[in-house]
Scaffold this active site. Structure first.
Site, PDB file in Angstrom:
ATOM      1  N   CYS A  52       0.868  -1.176   0.000  1.00 57.29           N
ATOM      2  CA  CYS A  52       0.000   0.000   0.000  1.00 57.29           C
ATOM      3  C   CYS A  52       0.904   1.224   0.000  1.00 57.29           C
ATOM      4  CB  CYS A  52      -0.868  -0.021   1.260  1.00 57.29           C
ATOM      5  SG  CYS A  52      -1.942   1.412   1.451  1.00 57.29           S
ATOM      6  N   HIS A 105      -8.963  -3.878  -1.857  1.00 59.26           N
ATOM      7  CA  HIS A 105      -8.016  -3.079  -1.067  1.00 59.26           C
ATOM      8  C   HIS A 105      -8.477  -1.618  -0.979  1.00 59.26           C
ATOM      9  CE1 HIS A 105      -3.671  -1.978   0.019  1.00 59.26           C
ATOM     10  NE2 HIS A 105      -4.247  -0.811  -0.218  1.00 59.26           N
ATOM     11  N   GLU A 106      -8.814  -1.053  -2.145  1.00 59.56           N
ATOM     12  CA  GLU A 106      -9.191   0.368  -2.158  1.00 59.56           C
ATOM     13  C   GLU A 106     -10.550   0.584  -1.492  1.00 59.56           C
ATOM     14  OE1 GLU A 106      -6.847   2.302  -2.767  1.00 59.56           O
ATOM     15  OE2 GLU A 106      -5.574   0.840  -3.794  1.00 59.56           O
ATOM     16  N   HIS A 162     -10.270   0.940   2.168  1.00 57.35           N
ATOM     17  CA  HIS A 162      -9.781   2.249   2.639  1.00 57.35           C
ATOM     18  C   HIS A 162     -10.956   3.168   2.992  1.00 57.35           C
ATOM     19  CE1 HIS A 162      -5.433   2.439   2.406  1.00 57.35           C
ATOM     20  NE2 HIS A 162      -5.399   1.935   1.187  1.00 57.35           N
TER      21      HIS A 162
END
Ligand code: ZN
Length: 177
Positions: free
Chosen positions: A93, A137-138, A141
């Protein structure tokens, strides 16, 4: 637009949930461009708004290879509407410079979102391809979830974080699925 400073693990905004976008305004389009500029400047595959300190539900991804034309995909108010399978791979990341660890993800996902013009679209990513991993993953966030929360080996990951002078894992944030 411009390249922004990327928040590093330990900074508060990375753990804060992000707000829905009510209108894809000029301000949001500028945010999208800042995310793209910053992602490309850092050679990243994806970048979410909280990583530049803006807690709105927006992220960008580009999984094109170096010898391919750029292929930015913009996700505003994304929702993962289908997920299945699982696979483990090394993940990193931009907010954790140089720190990589094995992370378990769904291998197949379907996501719906708005594009940079506010038009809805649905995208499917399959067989553990990089795009499927990047979407998860995004998207995490936007809920203040970080890749280390999904790590396969907590102790190994803590060693990697320490080696890169990053704070340790927060055991209360670990996700076991
Ligand atoms: Zn990230």
């Amino acid at each position: 637009m411009s390249v922004k400073r990327v928040l590093q693990y330990g900074e508060k905004s990375l753990r804060e949930p992000s707000k829905e976008v009510h209108k894809v305004s000029k301000k949001i389009q500028e945010l999208v461009q800042d995310l793209l500029d910053t992602m490309y400047a850092k050679n990243g595959v994806g970048m979410a708004a909280p990583q530049i300190g803006v807690n709105y539900r927006v992220f960008v991804i580009d999984v094109s290879k170096n010898d391919e034309p750029l292929n930015p995909i913009v996700f505003i108010n994304p929702k993962i509407i289908k997920k299945s399978g699982s696979c483990v791979a090394q993940e990193g990341c931009i907010s954790f410079p140089e720190a990589y660890t094995d992370v378990k993800r769904y291998s197949d996902v379907m996501v719906k979102a708005l594009d940079r013009n506010g038009r809805p679209f649905v995208l499917e990513a399959k067989d553990g391809e990089l795009l499927a991993r990047a979407i998860q993953h995004e998207n995490d966030h936007l809920d203040g979830i970080l890749f280390i929360d999904h790590c396969v080996n907590r102790f190994e990951t803590d060693e990697i974080l320490a080696k890169h002078k990053l704070p340790p894992i927060d055991p209360e944030k670990l996700i076991n699925d």
